[in-house]
Design an enzyme around this catalytic site. Structure first.
Site, PDB file in Angstrom:
ATOM      1  N   ARG A 237       0.857  -1.190   0.000  1.00 32.37           N
ATOM      2  CA  ARG A 237       0.000   0.000   0.000  1.00 32.37           C
ATOM      3  C   ARG A 237       0.891   1.237   0.000  1.00 32.37           C
ATOM      4  O   ARG A 237       1.942   1.258   0.657  1.00 32.37           O
ATOM      5  CB  ARG A 237      -0.903   0.032   1.241  1.00 32.37           C
ATOM      6  CG  ARG A 237      -2.114  -0.883   1.121  1.00 32.37           C
ATOM      7  CD  ARG A 237      -3.140  -0.341   0.110  1.00 32.37           C
ATOM      8  NE  ARG A 237      -4.233  -1.267  -0.157  1.00 32.37           N
ATOM      9  CZ  ARG A 237      -4.317  -2.090  -1.204  1.00 32.37           C
ATOM     10  NH1 ARG A 237      -3.347  -2.145  -2.099  1.00 32.37           N
ATOM     11  NH2 ARG A 237      -5.377  -2.855  -1.380  1.00 32.37           N
ATOM     12  N   GLU A 266      -3.278   8.007  -5.471  1.00 29.18           N
ATOM     13  CA  GLU A 266      -3.296   7.286  -6.754  1.00 29.18           C
ATOM     14  C   GLU A 266      -4.336   7.876  -7.692  1.00 29.18           C
ATOM     15  O   GLU A 266      -5.491   8.040  -7.272  1.00 29.18           O
ATOM     16  CB  GLU A 266      -3.561   5.797  -6.513  1.00 29.18           C
ATOM     17  CG  GLU A 266      -2.403   5.158  -5.759  1.00 29.18           C
ATOM     18  CD  GLU A 266      -2.478   3.627  -5.681  1.00 29.18           C
ATOM     19  OE1 GLU A 266      -3.415   3.049  -6.237  1.00 29.18           O
ATOM     20  OE2 GLU A 266      -1.580   3.031  -5.080  1.00 29.18           O
ATOM     21  N   HIS A 285      -0.305   0.462  -9.976  1.00 36.59           N
ATOM     22  CA  HIS A 285      -1.081  -0.452  -9.124  1.00 36.59           C
ATOM     23  C   HIS A 285      -1.559  -1.687  -9.916  1.00 36.59           C
ATOM     24  O   HIS A 285      -2.754  -1.952 -10.020  1.00 36.59           O
ATOM     25  CB  HIS A 285      -2.275   0.276  -8.488  1.00 36.59           C
ATOM     26  CG  HIS A 285      -2.744  -0.374  -7.222  1.00 36.59           C
ATOM     27  ND1 HIS A 285      -3.185   0.324  -6.145  1.00 36.59           N
ATOM     28  CD2 HIS A 285      -2.825  -1.692  -6.866  1.00 36.59           C
ATOM     29  CE1 HIS A 285      -3.529  -0.509  -5.181  1.00 36.59           C
ATOM     30  NE2 HIS A 285      -3.320  -1.743  -5.593  1.00 36.59           N
TER      31      HIS A 285
HETATM   32  P1  NAD Z   1      -2.242 -10.699   4.753  1.00 38.27           P
HETATM   33  O1  NAD Z   1      -3.175 -10.200   5.797  1.00 38.27           O
HETATM   34  O2  NAD Z   1      -2.300 -12.134   4.384  1.00 38.27           O
HETATM   35  O3  NAD Z   1      -0.750 -10.341   5.197  1.00 38.27           O
HETATM   36  C1  NAD Z   1      -0.379  -9.116   5.777  1.00 38.27           C
HETATM   37  C2  NAD Z   1       0.657  -9.459   6.841  1.00 38.27           C
HETATM   38  O4  NAD Z   1       1.194  -8.252   7.397  1.00 38.27           O
HETATM   39  C3  NAD Z   1       0.046 -10.237   8.005  1.00 38.27           C
HETATM   40  O5  NAD Z   1       0.705 -11.478   8.171  1.00 38.27           O
HETATM   41  C4  NAD Z   1       0.257  -9.336   9.211  1.00 38.27           C
HETATM   42  O6  NAD Z   1       0.531 -10.078  10.386  1.00 38.27           O
HETATM   43  C5  NAD Z   1       1.448  -8.511   8.774  1.00 38.27           C
HETATM   44  N1  NAD Z   1       1.581  -7.278   9.520  1.00 38.27           N
HETATM   45  C6  NAD Z   1       0.598  -6.514  10.093  1.00 38.27           C
HETATM   46  N2  NAD Z   1       1.151  -5.458  10.718  1.00 38.27           N
HETATM   47  C7  NAD Z   1       2.486  -5.555  10.536  1.00 38.27           C
HETATM   48  C8  NAD Z   1       3.589  -4.761  10.948  1.00 38.27           C
HETATM   49  N3  NAD Z   1       3.399  -3.666  11.682  1.00 38.27           N
HETATM   50  N4  NAD Z   1       4.824  -5.135  10.568  1.00 38.27           N
HETATM   51  C9  NAD Z   1       5.026  -6.256   9.824  1.00 38.27           C
HETATM   52  N5  NAD Z   1       4.017  -7.073   9.434  1.00 38.27           N
HETATM   53  C10 NAD Z   1       2.773  -6.711   9.776  1.00 38.27           C
HETATM   54  O7  NAD Z   1      -2.442  -9.775   3.460  1.00 38.27           O
HETATM   55  P2  NAD Z   1      -1.923 -10.037   1.964  1.00 38.27           P
HETATM   56  O8  NAD Z   1      -3.054 -10.548   1.160  1.00 38.27           O
HETATM   57  O9  NAD Z   1      -0.646 -10.779   2.003  1.00 38.27           O
HETATM   58  O10 NAD Z   1      -1.683  -8.531   1.467  1.00 38.27           O
HETATM   59  C11 NAD Z   1      -0.476  -7.831   1.797  1.00 38.27           C
HETATM   60  C12 NAD Z   1      -0.553  -6.405   1.252  1.00 38.27           C
HETATM   61  O11 NAD Z   1      -0.619  -6.411  -0.188  1.00 38.27           O
HETATM   62  C13 NAD Z   1      -1.779  -5.620   1.696  1.00 38.27           C
HETATM   63  O12 NAD Z   1      -1.391  -4.284   1.967  1.00 38.27           O
HETATM   64  C14 NAD Z   1      -2.674  -5.633   0.489  1.00 38.27           C
HETATM   65  O13 NAD Z   1      -3.556  -4.535   0.506  1.00 38.27           O
HETATM   66  C15 NAD Z   1      -1.626  -5.510  -0.595  1.00 38.27           C
HETATM   67  N6  NAD Z   1      -2.094  -5.891  -1.951  1.00 38.27           N
HETATM   68  C16 NAD Z   1      -1.661  -5.138  -2.991  1.00 38.27           C
HETATM   69  C17 NAD Z   1      -2.051  -5.455  -4.290  1.00 38.27           C
HETATM   70  C18 NAD Z   1      -1.586  -4.636  -5.458  1.00 38.27           C
HETATM   71  O14 NAD Z   1      -2.323  -4.528  -6.430  1.00 38.27           O
HETATM   72  N7  NAD Z   1      -0.388  -4.086  -5.435  1.00 38.27           N
HETATM   73  C19 NAD Z   1      -2.910  -6.552  -4.507  1.00 38.27           C
HETATM   74  C20 NAD Z   1      -3.314  -7.326  -3.423  1.00 38.27           C
HETATM   75  C21 NAD Z   1      -2.894  -6.985  -2.123  1.00 38.27           C
END
Ligand code: NAD
Length: 547
Positions: A237, A266, A285
């Site tokens: 994000r 964005e 994105h």
């Molecule tokens: P997820 O919930 O499976 O994983 C996120 C992880 O971050 C969790 O394991 C959580 O414990 C950890 N976390 C929370 N706070 C933290 C901190 N302070 N320090 C370190 N780790 C921490 O989610 P996901 O599906 O793996 O998604 C991860 C990210 O990717 C999200 O921000 C999501 O919005 C983003 N995303 C981006 C796109 C894109 O188009 N670029 C697409 C899908 C998801």
């Protein structure tokens, strides 16, 4: 084998694979009707068991007024802003999404960005389009043998890590909500503090949700702990990697190159310096944008509907956390209190979680203890995970992360009802703001005879406060002038304080403020920057009327 036929309504245009999946099921009938009016859907759903939508249709309260046999709505995708969740929940309709469908696609994009960075694909391509042939300028670096630090080890982080391991990279990771020394069969060393992983990484790739703890987590201070010539990838994000500090770090050579798929705003402005920097590779994105992910969301949406309709469980629930269960008035108030307490304590968990202990007293509450525990856990986790967490899956989520959950019940009739949560961080982890270690976060609440929820203690600070509406919690040095400082600063920022509870302990004090409207980040920053303010957290809770 089930003998019923489930009518599944596709109310937006779905990928053909999703439609084929439905027609291939022996117990399903497809009703493919995208683009109808609100009135037409209001009638049509009455004779359908499931409804699948993307972002085109608005599923309003009017459509759901007489839902007939509709039991589940699936969003093929993630965002559910176009579905009236309150109306769906009131009618007992489950809403599910398909967050997992974009995991591989996004991990692959982050990986593509990392590879492109190390081989200068972006600037080399640009040079070629300008008629250049810069072979010496773009000598790259090999991935093999490099150490990549994966920040956030959830679905995407782990999928990215598996790929990095296959490329012969060393993988280290940081995720304060996974209580383990190593992951992926011992191949990934887990760090307990963000600061500790930084000296071990040639490349950092971010896969965390955006919240108060992760906003600008890579910034001018944390760069100081990083290796020189660091590579940075952010496909999570915008704002997790501070954009202004990144530009400075690239200019100074601290960062060799960075790749961003996501931005604080964005699209970024046309003249944003990030758009035209030779060492910053940017994509609009695109993380989840593949044909396969689009197909997968349609199939997953249909699958998630059928899993529920066939009675095989619930996958990807968005609103299950709010489903009504038969509870007495007092039990319902305590379930509500548990959610409020969890939301209050959640922003204070800045060193992760290894253990949640819930203490419950009161005979009448015994029968609701599982619901209270689950509601508490959902509130504690939900802001820290992008994975949907709800009362149905939250215990499994905690277990998968090796987080120990215990609920102790004292049902002695003479003891007043009450609820306490104690949250421990992993051993050796320190609070990312105060740098304190081994501190247990603790919150206690009660429901008195007026049936209003009360918070009576937070981390050893005692108070009597109804948790509702927009609130700000401040930890400050206990010295003269602090109340005035907070009042004047918020006054200058146009934030009106409606109520205030203050509690003192040792050399610090906690102020819990109720404010008229949720403060913006800039307004909170104005308080955070004041001398003597040690910590701030803002939360917005529902009003207590009628709870
Ligand atoms: P997820 O919930 O499976 O994983 C996120 C992880 O971050 C969790 O394991 C959580 O414990 C950890 N976390 C929370 N706070 C933290 C901190 N302070 N320090 C370190 N780790 C921490 O989610 P996901 O599906 O793996 O998604 C991860 C990210 O990717 C999200 O921000 C999501 O919005 C983003 N995303 C981006 C796109 C894109 O188009 N670029 C697409 C899908 C998801």
């Amino acid at each position: 084998m089930s003998t019923s036929t489930f009518r599944v309504l596709a109310a937006d245009k779905l990928a053909q694979e999703g439609l084929d999946f439905i027609t291939d099921q022996s117990d399903c009938e497809l009703v493919n009707k995208p683009g109808l009016s609100e009135e037409e859907y209001a009638t049509l759903i009455q004779d359908c068991d499931a409804m699948i939508v993307r972002s085109g249709i608005k599923v309003t309260a009017k459509i759901l007024e007489n839902p007939g046999k509709l039991k589940v709505i699936a969003r093929a995708g993630v965002g559910v802003d176009n579905i009236d969740l309150k109306a769906a929940t009131e009618k007992g309709i489950l809403v599910v999404n398909t967050a997992a469908a974009s995991t591989i696609t996004t991990a692959e994009h982050a990986f593509a960005l990392m590879m492109s960075l190390l081989r200068n694909v972006g600037p080399a391509y640009k040079g070629m389009t300008e008629g250049k042939w810069d072979r010496n300028k773009f000598t790259g670096r090999q991935l093999h043998g490099k150490s990549v630090g994966v920040v956030g080890f959830g679905r995407i982080g782990q999928t990215f890590a598996e790929r990095a391991l296959a490329f012969g990279m060393d993988v280290v990771a940081y995720d304060p909500f996974i209580n383990a020394e190593t992951m992926l069969d011992g191949r990934v060393k887990m760090f307990k503090n963000f600061e500790d992983i930084l000296p071990h990484a040639d490349i950092l790739s971010f896969h965390v949700p955006l919240n108060d703890a992760t906003r600008s987590m890579l910034n001018k201070e944390t760069y100081k702990l990083c290796r020189d010539g660091l590579y940075v990838v952010n496909a999570a994000r915008g704002g997790v990697v501070d954009e202004a500090d990144l530009l400075e770090a690239v200019e100074s050579g601290k960062v060799a190159a960075a790749a961003l798929d996501v931005f604080t705003s964005e699209p970024p402005a046309e003249d944003d310096p990030l758009r035209n920097h030779p060492q910053i590779l940017i994509t609009p994105h695109l993380g989840a944008s593949t044909k396969e992910a689009q197909q997968a969301v349609s199939v997953d949406a249909a699958e998630n509907c059928l899993t529920y309709l066939r009675g095989d469980g619930i996958v990807g629930a968005v609103n299950a956390g709010n489903l009504k269960i038969n509870l007495s008035d007092l039990q319902e108030k305590y379930v509500d209190l548990a959610g409020r307490m969890a939301k209050l304590i959640s922003p204070m968990i800045t060193r992760g979680i290894s253990e949640v202990s819930i203490g419950l007293t009161g005979k009448e509450l015994a029968a609701a203890s599982s619901m209270i525990e689950r509601t508490a856990l959902v509130g504690i986790f939900e802001n820290h995970l992008t994975d949907p967490v709800n009362i149905i899956n939250v215990n499994q989520v905690a277990e998968a992360r090796s987080i120990k959950v215990t609920t102790t019940l004292c049902d002695d009739e003479k003891v007043q009802p009450g609820l306490t949560f104690e949250i421990k961080g992993p051993q050796g982890a320190v609070d990312s703001e105060t740098k304190e270690g081994d501190k247990v976060r603790r919150i206690t609440g009660r429901v008195y005879d007026d049936l209003k929820p009360r918070i009576v203690e937070i981390n050893g600070y005692f108070m009597d406060m109804i948790p509702e509406g927009p609130m700000v919690i401040l930890l400050n040095e206990d010295r003269p002038g602090m109340i005035g400082l907070v009042g004047t600063t918020f006054g200058g920022e146009n934030v009106n304080i409606a109520d205030m509870a203050i509690s003192r302990r040792d050399t610090t004090a906690m102020m819990v403020l109720k404010v008229d409207s949720e403060p913006t980040e800039a307004q909170l920053d104005a308080i955070k920057s004041k001398d003597g303010i040690l910590k701030t957290a803002a939360i917005n809770l529902p009003a207590t009327n009628g709870t």
